[in-house]
Design an enzyme around this catalytic site. Sequence first.
Site, PDB file in Angstrom:
ATOM      1  N   HIS A   7      28.648   4.179  26.914  1.00  0.00           N
ATOM      2  CA  HIS A   7      27.302   4.754  26.989  1.00  0.00           C
ATOM      3  C   HIS A   7      26.575   4.390  28.290  1.00  0.00           C
ATOM      4  O   HIS A   7      25.350   4.534  28.370  1.00  0.00           O
ATOM      5  CB  HIS A   7      26.466   4.297  25.787  1.00  0.00           C
ATOM      6  CG  HIS A   7      27.024   4.740  24.477  1.00  0.00           C
ATOM      7  ND1 HIS A   7      27.449   6.030  24.239  1.00  0.00           N
ATOM      8  CD2 HIS A   7      27.246   4.051  23.326  1.00  0.00           C
ATOM      9  CE1 HIS A   7      27.897   6.129  23.003  1.00  0.00           C
ATOM     10  NE2 HIS A   7      27.799   4.942  22.425  1.00  0.00           N
ATOM     11  N   ILE A  24      21.761   4.952  31.224  1.00  0.00           N
ATOM     12  CA  ILE A  24      22.132   4.406  29.924  1.00  0.00           C
ATOM     13  C   ILE A  24      21.774   5.394  28.811  1.00  0.00           C
ATOM     14  O   ILE A  24      20.635   5.877  28.755  1.00  0.00           O
ATOM     15  CB  ILE A  24      21.404   3.071  29.661  1.00  0.00           C
ATOM     16  CG1 ILE A  24      21.621   2.090  30.824  1.00  0.00           C
ATOM     17  CG2 ILE A  24      21.850   2.457  28.345  1.00  0.00           C
ATOM     18  CD1 ILE A  24      20.703   0.881  30.783  1.00  0.00           C
ATOM     19  N   CYS A  25      22.718   5.669  27.957  1.00  0.00           N
ATOM     20  CA  CYS A  25      22.475   6.508  26.782  1.00  0.00           C
ATOM     21  C   CYS A  25      22.033   5.597  25.636  1.00  0.00           C
ATOM     22  O   CYS A  25      22.853   4.990  24.953  1.00  0.00           O
ATOM     23  CB  CYS A  25      23.742   7.274  26.408  1.00  0.00           C
ATOM     24  SG  CYS A  25      23.593   8.248  24.890  1.00  0.00           S
ATOM     25  N   LEU A  26      20.720   5.490  25.444  1.00  0.00           N
ATOM     26  CA  LEU A  26      20.159   4.583  24.438  1.00  0.00           C
ATOM     27  C   LEU A  26      18.882   5.217  23.897  1.00  0.00           C
ATOM     28  O   LEU A  26      17.941   5.471  24.650  1.00  0.00           O
ATOM     29  CB  LEU A  26      19.868   3.213  25.057  1.00  0.00           C
ATOM     30  CG  LEU A  26      19.485   2.083  24.112  1.00  0.00           C
ATOM     31  CD1 LEU A  26      20.633   1.755  23.152  1.00  0.00           C
ATOM     32  CD2 LEU A  26      19.112   0.822  24.900  1.00  0.00           C
ATOM     33  N   CYS A  71      24.408   4.345  20.304  1.00  0.00           N
ATOM     34  CA  CYS A  71      23.784   4.963  21.464  1.00  0.00           C
ATOM     35  C   CYS A  71      22.264   4.900  21.363  1.00  0.00           C
ATOM     36  O   CYS A  71      21.714   5.073  20.304  1.00  0.00           O
ATOM     37  CB  CYS A  71      24.220   6.406  21.584  1.00  0.00           C
ATOM     38  SG  CYS A  71      23.855   7.143  23.177  1.00  0.00           S
TER      39      CYS A  71
END
Length: 201
Positions: free
Chosen positions: A133, A140-142, A201
Amino acid sequence: MRNLAPEPGSRARGLGETKGKRFPQLRQKKPDINGGGGRGAQCARSSLGRYQEQQKRLQKELLALQNDPPPGMTLNEKSVQNSITQWIVDMEGAPGTLYEGEKFQLLFKFSSRYPFDSPQVMFTGENIPIHPHVYSNGHICLSILTEDWSPALSVQSVCLSIISMLSSCKEKRRPPDNSFYVRTCNKNPKKTKWWYHDDTC
């Protein structure tokens, strides 16, 4: 024909008078002595209020991060010498994880609408963690960085989420669309329309 002359002892009614009453007199609007200037001045005062609120919140979070940082996190003091709206946080991979002993840096940028608007957060520097991620440009995939953000969250909350994300990783690899994304994305990760397809994620 009726005599329109006033009776003895009486007087002709002037403008603004009627029987036993007076018409309301027009009053001039008093100038605003408090520095008002209509809608523009109200907007300016509103902007100033938001700026003061943002600065107060950032000062509070900065102090908290200095005095009680999350495990493996340290505020880069040089990064806040000139501006409180951009921070760099030094990070070390947690013991017992795939990133143990590795050093990373997180860049935080705060808009004038913080904390109602989430901060812009990404990895920066020479070492970007290899993670499903985390893109090679540091994005950042969050979900808490976008749609799940709340003003109740903080820099420390974000740091803890990123520590947890790295620590739970089972395999070091880039996202499958890394090459295409890095070529076509906006420099600001918040401009990306993320698709959160799993719980990490």
